[in-house]
Design a protein around this motif. Structure first.
Motif, PDB file in Angstrom:
ATOM      1  N   ASP A   1       0.834  -1.194   0.000  1.00  0.00           N
ATOM      2  CA  ASP A   1       0.000   0.000   0.000  1.00  0.00           C
ATOM      3  C   ASP A   1       0.874   1.252   0.000  1.00  0.00           C
ATOM      4  N   ALA A   2       0.791   2.047  -1.063  1.00  0.00           N
ATOM      5  CA  ALA A   2       1.568   3.277  -1.185  1.00  0.00           C
ATOM      6  C   ALA A   2       0.707   4.513  -0.925  1.00  0.00           C
TER       7      ALA A   2
ATOM      8  N   GLN B   1      -2.575   4.238  -4.748  1.00  0.00           N
ATOM      9  CA  GLN B   1      -1.486   3.565  -5.450  1.00  0.00           C
ATOM     10  C   GLN B   1      -0.952   2.403  -4.622  1.00  0.00           C
ATOM     11  N   VAL B   2      -0.278   1.489  -5.315  1.00  0.00           N
ATOM     12  CA  VAL B   2       0.472   0.425  -4.641  1.00  0.00           C
ATOM     13  C   VAL B   2       1.862   0.379  -5.254  1.00  0.00           C
TER      14      VAL B   2
ATOM     15  N   ASP C   1       9.998  -2.808 -10.662  1.00  0.00           N
ATOM     16  CA  ASP C   1       9.353  -2.249  -9.471  1.00  0.00           C
ATOM     17  C   ASP C   1       8.791  -0.881  -9.842  1.00  0.00           C
ATOM     18  N   ARG C   2       7.620  -0.559  -9.293  1.00  0.00           N
ATOM     19  CA  ARG C   2       6.967   0.697  -9.680  1.00  0.00           C
ATOM     20  C   ARG C   2       5.928   1.092  -8.653  1.00  0.00           C
ATOM     21  N   ALA C   3       5.566   2.365  -8.661  1.00  0.00           N
ATOM     22  CA  ALA C   3       4.369   2.834  -7.959  1.00  0.00           C
ATOM     23  C   ALA C   3       3.299   2.972  -9.027  1.00  0.00           C
ATOM     24  N   ILE C   4       2.191   2.269  -8.846  1.00  0.00           N
ATOM     25  CA  ILE C   4       1.175   2.209  -9.894  1.00  0.00           C
ATOM     26  C   ILE C   4      -0.207   2.373  -9.287  1.00  0.00           C
ATOM     27  N   GLY C   5      -1.098   3.071  -9.980  1.00  0.00           N
ATOM     28  CA  GLY C   5      -2.465   3.240  -9.526  1.00  0.00           C
ATOM     29  C   GLY C   5      -3.233   1.933  -9.573  1.00  0.00           C
ATOM     30  N   LEU C   6      -4.212   1.783  -8.678  1.00  0.00           N
ATOM     31  CA  LEU C   6      -4.991   0.537  -8.647  1.00  0.00           C
ATOM     32  C   LEU C   6      -5.721   0.302  -9.962  1.00  0.00           C
TER      33      LEU C   6
ATOM     34  N   ASP D   1       1.147  -6.095   2.072  1.00  0.00           N
ATOM     35  CA  ASP D   1       0.148  -5.406   2.887  1.00  0.00           C
ATOM     36  C   ASP D   1      -0.917  -4.712   2.047  1.00  0.00           C
ATOM     37  N   GLY D   2      -0.737  -4.692   0.728  1.00  0.00           N
ATOM     38  CA  GLY D   2      -1.774  -4.171  -0.163  1.00  0.00           C
ATOM     39  C   GLY D   2      -2.624  -5.257  -0.779  1.00  0.00           C
ATOM     40  N   ALA D   3      -2.423  -6.507  -0.341  1.00  0.00           N
ATOM     41  CA  ALA D   3      -3.119  -7.635  -0.967  1.00  0.00           C
ATOM     42  C   ALA D   3      -4.633  -7.557  -0.767  1.00  0.00           C
ATOM     43  N   TRP D   4      -5.082  -7.278   0.476  1.00  0.00           N
ATOM     44  CA  TRP D   4      -6.518  -7.200   0.732  1.00  0.00           C
ATOM     45  C   TRP D   4      -7.147  -6.081  -0.070  1.00  0.00           C
TER      46      TRP D   4
END
Length: 235
Positions: A115-116, A120-121, A139-144, A163-166
Motif C-alpha cells: 500500500d503506497a 497507489q500500490v 518495481d513501480r508505484a502504480i495506480g490501482l 500489505d496491499g493484498a486485501w
C-alpha cells in the motif's frame, strides 16, 4: 555461502541467517516497537544463538525498497554498518522480489503489492515455475486502476502478496479478475525472501560494497512532494 539478511521495509521487521538456500535461523517481530530499537539486537542475538560470528558471514543482504521511508533507512543503515566493519559485500534486494521468493513454491504468477497510499500500490509482477522466480515488470508505484487494466489481459490467476493484498483483492474481485490471496502467514515481508534474493544476486556477481548500498524509494516522500508543490506555486 552464509547470508545475514535484514528486512525492515514495513511494519514488521525480521532477520535471518541462511547457508545457500537453507534457512538456519530467523527472528521476526511485529510488536509495534520501532525498528531502530529491535533490528540490530535481533541480528546480534540470532548470530549468538547460532554460534556464528559476523566474520563468518559472507554477505549482508538488505531489503532496499520500496517501502516505509523510515524503515528502509534503518535497515540500510544497519546493513551498511555491519558490512563496513569487516568489509563484507552487500546484496541490495528489491522488497517486492523478496516477497516473490517467499512464494517461489507456487507455480504461476505472483503479484506483490504494498500500500503506497493515494490510490497507489508499490508493485512488480513475477512468474514462478515452482522453484525459481522470473521478473515480468520493474518495481513501480502504480495506480490501482492502472494495475487492474494490466491484469485484465492476463489469463493466468495472480496470487496477491503484501500489505496491499486485501486492498487489491477486494477491488479486483469486484471486477471479475482472476486473483487469489496469499495465506496470512505468508502474506508479509520476511528476511528469508531477502536472503534468497541476495543469493541470486551473488550468483550473478551483482554484490556491491557497503558504500554503494542505498534505498530505492520509488516515490518522493510527502515532505518532498509538499516542498515541490510550494516551489511550483511561487513560480
Amino acid at each position: 555461502m552464509k547470508i545475514l539478511a535484514l528486512e525492515s521495509s514495513a511494519v514488521a521487521c525480521s532477520v535471518c541467517l541462511t547457508e545457500d538456500e537453507e534457512l538456519i535461523a530467523q527472528s521476526y517481530e511485529n510488536s509495534g516497537m520501532t525498528h531502530s530499537k529491535t533490528l540490530l539486537p535481533m541480528a546480534e542475538e540470532l548470530l549468538k544463538n547460532c554460534g556464528v560470528a559476523l566474520g563468518d558471514v559472507d554477505v549482508i543482504a538488505a531489503a532496499a525498497g520500496p517501502g516505509s521511508f523510515t524503515g528502509l533507512r534503518i535497515g540500510i543503515s544497519a546493513a551498511k554498518g555491519l558490512a563496513w566493519a569487516l568489509d563484507k559485500p552487500c546484496a541490495k534486494v528489491s522488497t517486492l522480489e523478496a516477497m516473490a521468493w517467499n512464494l517461489a513454491f507456487f507455480p504461476g504468477e505472483i503479484c506483490p503489492v504494498m500500500d503506497a497510499r493515494r490510490e497507489q500500490v508499490y508493485n512488480a509482477r513475477f512468474h514462478s515455475d515452482g522453484e525459481t522466480v522470473a521478473r515480468l515488470t520493474p518495481d513501480r508505484a502504480i495506480g490501482l486502476e492502472e494495475l487492474a487494466e494490466e491484469l485484465k489481459n492476463i489469463k493466468e490467476p495472480q496470487i496477491l502478496v503484501g500489505d496491499g493484498a486485501w486492498l487489491c483483492y477486494n477491488q479486483f474481485m469486484k471486477m471479475g479478475l482472476p486473483v487469489r490471496l496469499t495465506p496470512p502467514n505468508l502474506r508479509y515481508q520476511s528476511a528469508w525472501g531477502v536472503a534468497r534474493g541476495g543469493l541470486e544476486l551473488a550468483r550473478r556477481d551483482m554484490l556491491i560494497p557497503a558504500k554503494e548500498l542505498t534505498p530505492d524509494y520509488h516515490r518522493l516522500s510527502q515532505a518532498e512532494r509538499e516542498r515541490l508543490a510550494r516551489e511550483q506555486s511561487t513560480k
